[in-house]
Write a protein that holds these residues in place. Structure first.
Motif, PDB file in Angstrom:
ATOM      1  N   LEU A 166       0.720  -1.475   0.238  1.00  0.00           N
ATOM      2  CA  LEU A 166      -0.180   0.296   0.180  1.00  0.00           C
ATOM      3  C   LEU A 166       0.995   1.544  -0.110  1.00  0.00           C
ATOM      4  O   LEU A 166       0.155   2.313  -0.817  1.00  0.00           O
ATOM      5  N   LEU A 167       2.147   1.013   0.668  1.00  0.00           N
ATOM      6  CA  LEU A 167       2.975   2.433   0.716  1.00  0.00           C
ATOM      7  C   LEU A 167       3.630   2.718  -1.260  1.00  0.00           C
ATOM      8  O   LEU A 167       3.644   3.232  -1.158  1.00  0.00           O
ATOM      9  N   PHE A 168       3.771   1.089  -1.182  1.00  0.00           N
ATOM     10  CA  PHE A 168       4.248   1.267  -2.567  1.00  0.00           C
ATOM     11  C   PHE A 168       3.358   1.609  -3.513  1.00  0.00           C
ATOM     12  O   PHE A 168       3.382   3.487  -4.177  1.00  0.00           O
ATOM     13  N   GLU A 169       1.994   2.241  -3.901  1.00  0.00           N
ATOM     14  CA  GLU A 169       1.004   2.162  -4.912  1.00  0.00           C
ATOM     15  C   GLU A 169       0.803   4.008  -3.922  1.00  0.00           C
ATOM     16  O   GLU A 169       0.732   5.099  -4.878  1.00  0.00           O
ATOM     17  N   CYS A 170       0.961   4.219  -2.927  1.00  0.00           N
ATOM     18  CA  CYS A 170       0.651   5.518  -2.299  1.00  0.00           C
ATOM     19  C   CYS A 170       2.100   6.778  -2.868  1.00  0.00           C
ATOM     20  O   CYS A 170       1.558   7.404  -3.403  1.00  0.00           O
ATOM     21  N   GLN A 171       3.386   6.014  -2.444  1.00  0.00           N
ATOM     22  CA  GLN A 171       3.651   7.128  -3.708  1.00  0.00           C
ATOM     23  C   GLN A 171       4.177   6.740  -4.584  1.00  0.00           C
ATOM     24  O   GLN A 171       4.080   8.045  -5.850  1.00  0.00           O
ATOM     25  N   GLN A 172       3.785   5.873  -5.432  1.00  0.00           N
ATOM     26  CA  GLN A 172       3.204   5.592  -7.224  1.00  0.00           C
ATOM     27  C   GLN A 172       1.886   6.737  -7.619  1.00  0.00           C
ATOM     28  O   GLN A 172       1.714   7.767  -8.286  1.00  0.00           O
ATOM     29  N   ARG A 173       0.562   7.003  -6.670  1.00  0.00           N
ATOM     30  CA  ARG A 173       0.019   7.718  -6.954  1.00  0.00           C
ATOM     31  C   ARG A 173      -0.011   9.153  -6.288  1.00  0.00           C
ATOM     32  O   ARG A 173      -0.522  10.849  -6.482  1.00  0.00           O
ATOM     33  N   GLY A 174       1.394   9.677  -5.632  1.00  0.00           N
ATOM     34  CA  GLY A 174       2.027  10.760  -4.920  1.00  0.00           C
ATOM     35  C   GLY A 174       1.437  11.419  -4.013  1.00  0.00           C
ATOM     36  O   GLY A 174       0.750  13.062  -4.284  1.00  0.00           O
ATOM     37  N   TRP A 175       0.646  10.399  -2.820  1.00  0.00           N
ATOM     38  CA  TRP A 175       0.276  10.615  -1.681  1.00  0.00           C
ATOM     39  C   TRP A 175       1.473  10.904  -0.718  1.00  0.00           C
ATOM     40  O   TRP A 175       1.565   9.798  -0.282  1.00  0.00           O
ATOM     41  N   ALA A 176       1.039  11.972  -0.076  1.00  0.00           N
ATOM     42  CA  ALA A 176       2.138  11.452   1.492  1.00  0.00           C
ATOM     43  C   ALA A 176       1.109  10.629   2.171  1.00  0.00           C
ATOM     44  O   ALA A 176       0.450  10.664   2.645  1.00  0.00           O
ATOM     45  N   VAL A 177       2.761  10.462   3.081  1.00  0.00           N
ATOM     46  CA  VAL A 177       1.940   8.870   4.228  1.00  0.00           C
ATOM     47  C   VAL A 177       3.058  10.002   4.997  1.00  0.00           C
ATOM     48  O   VAL A 177       3.529   9.222   5.357  1.00  0.00           O
ATOM     49  N   PRO A 178       1.568   9.865   6.299  1.00  0.00           N
ATOM     50  CA  PRO A 178       0.078   9.757   6.871  1.00  0.00           C
ATOM     51  C   PRO A 178      -0.442  10.995   6.240  1.00  0.00           C
ATOM     52  O   PRO A 178      -1.996  10.947   6.847  1.00  0.00           O
ATOM     53  N   GLY A 179       0.307  11.988   5.640  1.00  0.00           N
ATOM     54  CA  GLY A 179      -0.420  13.507   5.016  1.00  0.00           C
ATOM     55  C   GLY A 179      -1.781  13.079   4.854  1.00  0.00           C
ATOM     56  O   GLY A 179      -2.749  13.544   5.258  1.00  0.00           O
ATOM     57  N   ARG A 180      -1.594  12.652   3.601  1.00  0.00           N
ATOM     58  CA  ARG A 180      -3.035  11.648   2.370  1.00  0.00           C
ATOM     59  C   ARG A 180      -3.802  10.876   3.356  1.00  0.00           C
ATOM     60  O   ARG A 180      -4.781  11.025   3.137  1.00  0.00           O
ATOM     61  N   ILE A 181      -2.927   9.897   3.165  1.00  0.00           N
ATOM     62  CA  ILE A 181      -3.314   8.621   4.064  1.00  0.00           C
ATOM     63  C   ILE A 181      -2.225   7.889   5.146  1.00  0.00           C
ATOM     64  O   ILE A 181      -1.920   8.152   4.882  1.00  0.00           O
ATOM     65  N   ALA A 182      -3.284   7.229   6.433  1.00  0.00           N
ATOM     66  CA  ALA A 182      -2.272   6.326   6.423  1.00  0.00           C
ATOM     67  C   ALA A 182      -2.485   5.181   7.139  1.00  0.00           C
ATOM     68  O   ALA A 182      -3.559   5.331   6.166  1.00  0.00           O
ATOM     69  N   VAL A 183      -0.988   4.134   6.897  1.00  0.00           N
ATOM     70  CA  VAL A 183      -0.945   3.103   6.852  1.00  0.00           C
ATOM     71  C   VAL A 183      -0.575   2.445   7.932  1.00  0.00           C
ATOM     72  O   VAL A 183       0.433   2.942   8.552  1.00  0.00           O
ATOM     73  N   MET A 184      -1.097   1.166   8.098  1.00  0.00           N
ATOM     74  CA  MET A 184      -1.393   0.672   9.526  1.00  0.00           C
ATOM     75  C   MET A 184      -0.828  -0.924   8.858  1.00  0.00           C
ATOM     76  O   MET A 184      -1.793  -1.993   8.321  1.00  0.00           O
TER      77      MET A 184
END
Length: 350
Positions: free
Chosen positions: A273-291
């Motif tokens: 999920l972190l890899f997917e967020c990086q591809q989307r350009g989403w900040a973690v946890p700014g845009r979405i938190a992942v646990m």
């Protein structure tokens, strides 16, 4: 060409099975009795150190391989414990199995491993196979065995340790012994961690199997208790792969675009999920938190580092082995139900 026939009177090759060393050869080489050789193999702690060294040296020199089947028939012990895990490809189980094997080996027992592929029928078939092999004990993953299998295990009369879960209040007690943790409780703790950080739109990605569903149950229960509303979930048929997380996130967002935090059933999915967020350009946890769940090495190596639920996997295997060894030695194993608990580990991803 027809197979070559060997006359009964033909001389034997030195490498043929019939020329293999026998226990009597070991006894003669070590200058001890057959009984002493047997004790050195089966109960080495009852043999004097010098004598044991002489027997082992003779065994090594002659290449003698003990007939363990004969020994088990005589002693009614196979010195083998069997364990069944859902899969050998998921590293989350390896620490438990390694600790179990080491603990059993120190007690003079070997571990036989079976894979159920998350299927109850396969688990039941493996139990039949292992009981037919006269194993001295069994270690099972989870507590969701069918009533017929539980009854069979109780009637078999061998020590059984269930692992990786705890029964809910009022649920059926363990078959025999149990060491584990509450998957429902772990799910509630994960939700509590995310809710405490202001997240109200939660989601879940996990496997389509019993323990994952229990974590989801707890996750949803805590979200509901704190008024967070519905928690959409994506369940994946095992085996789960790291690249499953991206497509599942897309499906969750299609149902609820405002999701701000996702709890994954294991750290592998969370890393995906972190890899997917990086591809989307989403900040973690700014845009979405992942646990994640499990506190595997990838959780500490990921960027950002993953918040997760830590399970003491090695301790679970060690305690299971100790409980079995105590029972096999005729001792009191102490508590029949051991809760090793869990711990929420906060890192950068939340």
């Amino acid at each position: 060409m027809p197979p070559k026939l060997v006359s009964k009177t033909a001389p034997l090759d030195e490498d043929s099975p019939s020329s293999a060393a026998r226990m009597s050869d070991v006894a003669r080489e070590a200058n001890v009795s057959l009984v002493t050789v047997s004790r050195a193999i089966n109960t080495p702690d009852k043999v004097a150190p010098d004598t044991l060294a002489a027997v082992r040296a003779a065994i090594e020199q002659l290449g003698y391989v003990p007939n363990l089947m004969a020994g088990s028939l005589a002693s009614n012990r196979s010195r083998i414990v069997a364990a069944i895990v859902p899969t050998i490809s998921n590293l989350v189980f390896s620490e438990t199995i390694e600790a179990l094997a080491q603990t059993l080996a120190e007690g003079g027992y070997q571990l036989l491993l079976g894979q159920s592929a998350y299927r109850h029928n396969d688990e039941a078939a493996l139990v039949d196979t292992f009981l037919g092999r006269r194993v001295d004990g069994l270690v099972l993953t989870g507590i969701a065995q069918a009533s017929a299998l539980r009854l069979k295990l109780r009637r078999a009369g061998v020590p059984v340790v269930q692992t990786w879960d705890l029964p809910a209040a009022g649920a059926e007690p363990p078959v025999d012994m149990l060491v584990g943790f509450s998957n429902v409780g772990a799910g509630r703790a994960a939700a509590g961690h995310l809710l405490a950080r202001g997240h109200r739109a939660l989601a879940f990605i996990g496997a389509e199997e019993e323990r994952s569903r229990l974590r989801l149950e707890g996750f949803r229960a805590e979200a509901a208790a704190q008024g967070a509303g519905d928690v959409p979930a994506e369940l994946i048929r095992p085996p789960v792969q790291i690249d499953d997380a991206g497509p599942r996130l897309a499906q969750l967002l299609a149902r609820r675009p405002d999701i701000t935090a996702v709890f994954c059933n294991n750290d592998l999915l969370a890393a995906g999920l972190l890899f997917e967020c990086q591809q989307r350009g989403w900040a973690v946890p700014g845009r979405i938190a992942v646990m994640g769940f499990g506190d595997m090495p990838i959780a500490r190596a990921a960027s950002p580092r993953l918040s997760t639920v830590r399970i003491r996997r090695a301790e679970m295997g060690e305690r299971a082995g100790q409980m079995l060894l105590a029972r096999l030695a005729g001792d009191d194993p102490g508590a029949r139900l051991v809760d090793i608990g869990f711990e929420v580990i906060e890192r950068s991803s939340t």
